[in-house]
Design an enzyme around this catalytic site. Structure first.
Site, PDB file in Angstrom:
ATOM      1  N   VAL A   1       0.988  -1.133   0.120  1.00 42.63           N
ATOM      2  CA  VAL A   1      -0.016   0.181  -0.191  1.00 42.63           C
ATOM      3  C   VAL A   1       0.816   1.075   0.081  1.00 42.63           C
ATOM      4  O   VAL A   1       0.443   2.332  -0.020  1.00 42.63           O
ATOM      5  CB  VAL A   1      -0.836   0.162   1.387  1.00 42.63           C
ATOM      6  CG1 VAL A   1      -2.005  -0.978   1.139  1.00 42.63           C
ATOM      7  CG2 VAL A   1      -0.131   0.072   2.247  1.00 42.63           C
ATOM      8  N   ASP A   2       2.199   1.085   0.043  1.00 48.24           N
ATOM      9  CA  ASP A   2       3.045   2.284  -0.125  1.00 48.24           C
ATOM     10  C   ASP A   2       3.700   2.264  -1.417  1.00 48.24           C
ATOM     11  O   ASP A   2       3.308   1.695  -2.507  1.00 48.24           O
ATOM     12  CB  ASP A   2       4.177   2.020   1.065  1.00 48.24           C
ATOM     13  CG  ASP A   2       5.023   0.865   0.853  1.00 48.24           C
ATOM     14  OD1 ASP A   2       4.695   0.147  -0.212  1.00 48.24           O
ATOM     15  OD2 ASP A   2       5.767   0.433   1.984  1.00 48.24           O
ATOM     16  N   ASP A   3       4.566   3.006  -1.623  1.00 43.82           N
ATOM     17  CA  ASP A   3       5.339   3.214  -2.972  1.00 43.82           C
ATOM     18  C   ASP A   3       6.382   2.196  -3.446  1.00 43.82           C
ATOM     19  O   ASP A   3       7.585   2.566  -3.555  1.00 43.82           O
ATOM     20  CB  ASP A   3       5.960   4.618  -3.130  1.00 43.82           C
ATOM     21  CG  ASP A   3       4.997   5.704  -3.072  1.00 43.82           C
ATOM     22  OD1 ASP A   3       3.843   5.435  -3.499  1.00 43.82           O
ATOM     23  OD2 ASP A   3       5.124   6.870  -2.283  1.00 43.82           O
TER      24      ASP A   3
END
Ligand code: PRX
Length: 707
Positions: free
Chosen positions: A576-578
């Site tokens: 859910v992050d980069d």
């Protein structure tokens, strides 16, 4: 008790429990089978009967104990299964995982004195495994192989350990290792551990710049490499890459006195290797001259074992630090139960030791169990797509652990049921069925979610519908498996990592950090610590706290999304992050962006992950060029080359999308949500674009999408 425990209890309803009979429970108990929605795959009775954890009840009993009394649970295992020169102090575990209460701290078995190399080798040899095969090595070229027994492995490890000591490597010193999958790679890791040095293995697919960055960060006493390696038909000159990295790191003030180089004869001869007299040393010239015994450096359980750099959401790779005692106990125990390990097993993990999987489940976990491990140097599809099954038959592999991307590439997956897909699937089938594979007993998957169709192919075709699949969810940071099936214990659901390992309390939280119970989806966090957890980011404890413990105070935040179904099974949904997962390799979008903008003609770049049939995720890069520079095919290639040179070939973008402008908010923030939709061509799901500084850029991007 935790939510998870309550959940499992109600499902498996222990004989004494009055939990409601759920669907799963009915199935486990042999009542009403298979309704339409039922997607369970059952271990055979034969398998379960011989399994270490033969039933949900047994799992539950142990899981309960591990959560209610973690200190008792883990110290029981630590003292009965490992050698400690001196036992730990009063506290098995001391921790603070809540940023609101001060610095984050995790310690297990502090004060305990041990050595992980001793536990892998000497302890197993003393227990009678001296002549057991420790390593089977299979070269890239079919027909070339080698092997070492446990006692031969110990001799090799000691010789290298003695050499390292002779050049001044001491306890706590860093050693950079840039080696492919030769036996010398696990040998080097174990030799470092033996003398208390901290190894930092850099995947031999990283470029010289990435290698230099890591050298500058950890300032090693020595760099260990080999002259070249063959992957499939290609020869890769590793020593040249190291040479360039050493020039680069010297510019940054870090000069390396010794570069120990192994001559990988099958790839390149000594005579053709570039050499710097005074600095470069041939492994073969020095190491075999040293004694085959070497005293162990006894270390504290909390002394560092290794540093492994991994990607995060900013450009700079993070040095994940693991310590000795907890990591040892955790990797060994997870290996044993998640693969239902038996002494007669032959185990093959296709991961490279340059990643965490190779640390925990090529070297330490299996060797701590005294297992026979296959190490394969080459490409899985060389000389053809049957190579893996050829190796399985050759060594009678019983446990085969790999990544979904490999499964998909071998099954030649396709979205549509076209003739073409059908025919290529039939062709690929032959590569599997040509080999017997009857030695296989357990399969494993790691690195990214495994899609149900790949799961079924792996299960039915490769495993002959006989072998449970351990779909192990974990991370560089966690050291070992966190959510994983225990083969034989549970019915499986294709694509689900199922339930937490002993001692692990996964929680799913919403944006506000509130735990959600029952059937739900949200952010995956972990409550409490487990022995294999990483202790810090090297030289940056602040970043450790900010990245992992501040987003949801009180918990470790994994960066993954997850849902839990009505039966309590966990389904990992991706980062859910980069961070993106390309062929199971973890890559930070920011790293690729900073490589792209280092190109003199690139002004700005925004990178997103996009679904990819084989790799799981592909890299999709939007680039804005410097004013006046026209976009061309040549420029596209040169941008990709820049990323290959700065990070490594595995991080090369699959698609470059020329973007005269990028969608930004009025405050200048790039709206990646929109870019993701454009990249995946979900153009009717762009959502609200009215808050953009220049809404027009969206149409412009769409128009240029396939140019
Ligand atoms: O997104 C998850 C994915 O891989 C990430 C961790 O990457 P890395 O630290 O490189 O370690 C890979 C090998 C452990 C996780 O955050 N991931 C790993 N295993 C699975 C997975 N996603 C779904 N299912 C898995 N079994």
């Amino acid at each position: 008790t935790t939510n998870h425990l309550r959940h499992v209890e109600s499902m498996a309803s222990l004989p004494s429990g009055a939990g409601k009979i759920s669907h799963l429970n009915a199935v486990i108990l042999g009542e009403a089978l298979a309704s339409e929605e039922n997607d369970f795959v059952f271990p055979s009775d034969d398998f379960s009967r011989q399994a270490l954890i033969p039933s949900p009840h047994k799992y539950l009993e142990m899981y309960k104990r591990s959560i209610e009394d973690p200190a008792g649970f883990w110290s029981g295992i630590a003292s009965s299964e490992f050698y400690w020169k001196q036992k730990w102090g009063d506290q098995v575990c001391s921790e603070n995982l809540d940023v609101r209460k001060g610095d984050i701290k995790i310690e297990w078995f502090k004060g305990g004195i041990t050595n992980i190399c001793y536990n892998c080798l000497d302890r197993n040899i003393d227990a009678g495994l001296a002549d057991k095969i420790a390593l089977y090595w299979e070269s890239n070229e079919p027909g070339f192989d080698a092997h070492l027994t446990y006692s031969q492995l110990l001799h090799r490890v000691c010789q290298l350990a003695n050499y390292l000591k002779s050049i001044g490597v001491r306890k706590g010193d860093a050693v950079i290792v840039y080696l492919p999958m030769l036996m010398e790679l696990p040998i080097t890791m174990l030799a470092c551990a033996r003398i208390g040095a901290v190894h930092s293995v850099v995947f031999a697919g990283f470029s010289s710049e990435s290698l230099a960055q890591r050298i500058v960060d950890c300032k090693p006493k020595v760099v260990i490499t080999c002259n070249a390696v063959k992957r499939g038909p290609k020869t890769i000159h590793l020593k040249d890459i190291v040479d360039a990295a050493l020039v680069e790191s010297a510019k940054n003030g870090i000069s390396i006195d010794v570069c120990l180089t192994y001559e990988n004869q099958s790839a390149l001869k000594k005579e053709s290797t570039k050499w710097q007299e005074g600095r470069d040393v041939w492994w073969e010239d020095v190491v075999p001259k040293y004694p085959t015994t070497c005293d162990v450096e006894w270390v504290d359980a909390e002394d560092p074992l290794f540093l492994l750099y991994t990607s995060g959401s900013t450009g700079k790779p993070k040095g994940v630090l693991h310590t000795t005692g907890g990591y040892m106990v955790y990797t060994a125990t997870t290996f044993k139960y998640a693969f239902d390990y038996k002494e007669s097993d032959v185990y093959w993990c296709t991961a490279d030791c340059g990643w965490i999987t190779g640390h925990s489940y090529v070297t330490y976990g299996p060797m701590l169990n005294g297992a026979t491990v296959v190490v394969y140097e080459g490409a899985p599809n060389y000389p053809d797509s049957g190579r893996c099954w050829d190796i399985v038959d050759k060594y009678k592999v019983t446990i085969f652990y790999t990544a979904p991307t490999l499964v998909r590439s071998l099954m030649r997956d396709g979205d549509e049921a076209s003739y073409f897909v059908l025919i290529s699937r039939l062709l690929s089938l032959q590569y599997v069925t040509r080999y017997s594979r009857k030695s296989l007993r357990v399969l494993g998957s790691v690195g990214e979610p495994i899609n149900p169709s790949a799961w079924r192919w792996f299960f039915n075709v490769v495993g002959g519908s006989r072998c449970p699949i351990s779909d192990t969810w974990w991370q560089t940071e966690t050291g070992g498996f966190m959510i994983t099936p225990l083969p034989g214990a549970w019915p499986q659901k294709p694509g689900s990592a199922t339930f937490p390992f002993f001692g692990v309390q996964p929680v799913i939280v919403d944006e506000k950090g509130t735990e959600i119970d029952g059937e739900c989806s949200g952010y995956l966090c972990v409550k409490g610590s487990w022995p294999g957890a990483f202790r810090t980011l090297y030289g940056d404890h602040e970043r450790y706290e900010t990245t992992y413990f501040r987003p949801f105070p009180g918990y470790y935040f994994t960066g993954d999304g997850c849902s839990r179904d009505k039966d309590g099974y966990h389904w990992l949904t991706g980062r859910v992050d980069d961070v993106i997962n390309v062929s199971g390799h973890r890559i930070g979008t920011a790293e690729v962006e900073s490589a792209l903008v280092s190109h003199p003609q690139c002004a700005e770049a925004a990178v997103v992950g996009v679904e990819h049939e084989v790799k799981g995720q592909g890299i999709y890069a939007f680039v804005t060029l410097v004013e006046g520079v026209p976009y061309s095919e040549e420029l596209r290639k040169s941008l990709i080359l820049t990323v290959r040179n700065q990070i490594g070939a595995f991080a090369a973008p699959d698609k470059i999308h020329w973007a005269p402008g990028l969608p930004k908010t009025r405050s200048g923030k790039i709206m990646r949500r929109i870019l993701r939709k454009i990249a995946s061509r979900q153009l009717d799901e762009l959502g609200d674009v009215s808050t953009l500084a220049e809404p027009g850029v969206v149409d412009q991007l769409i128009a240029l999408a396939d140019s």
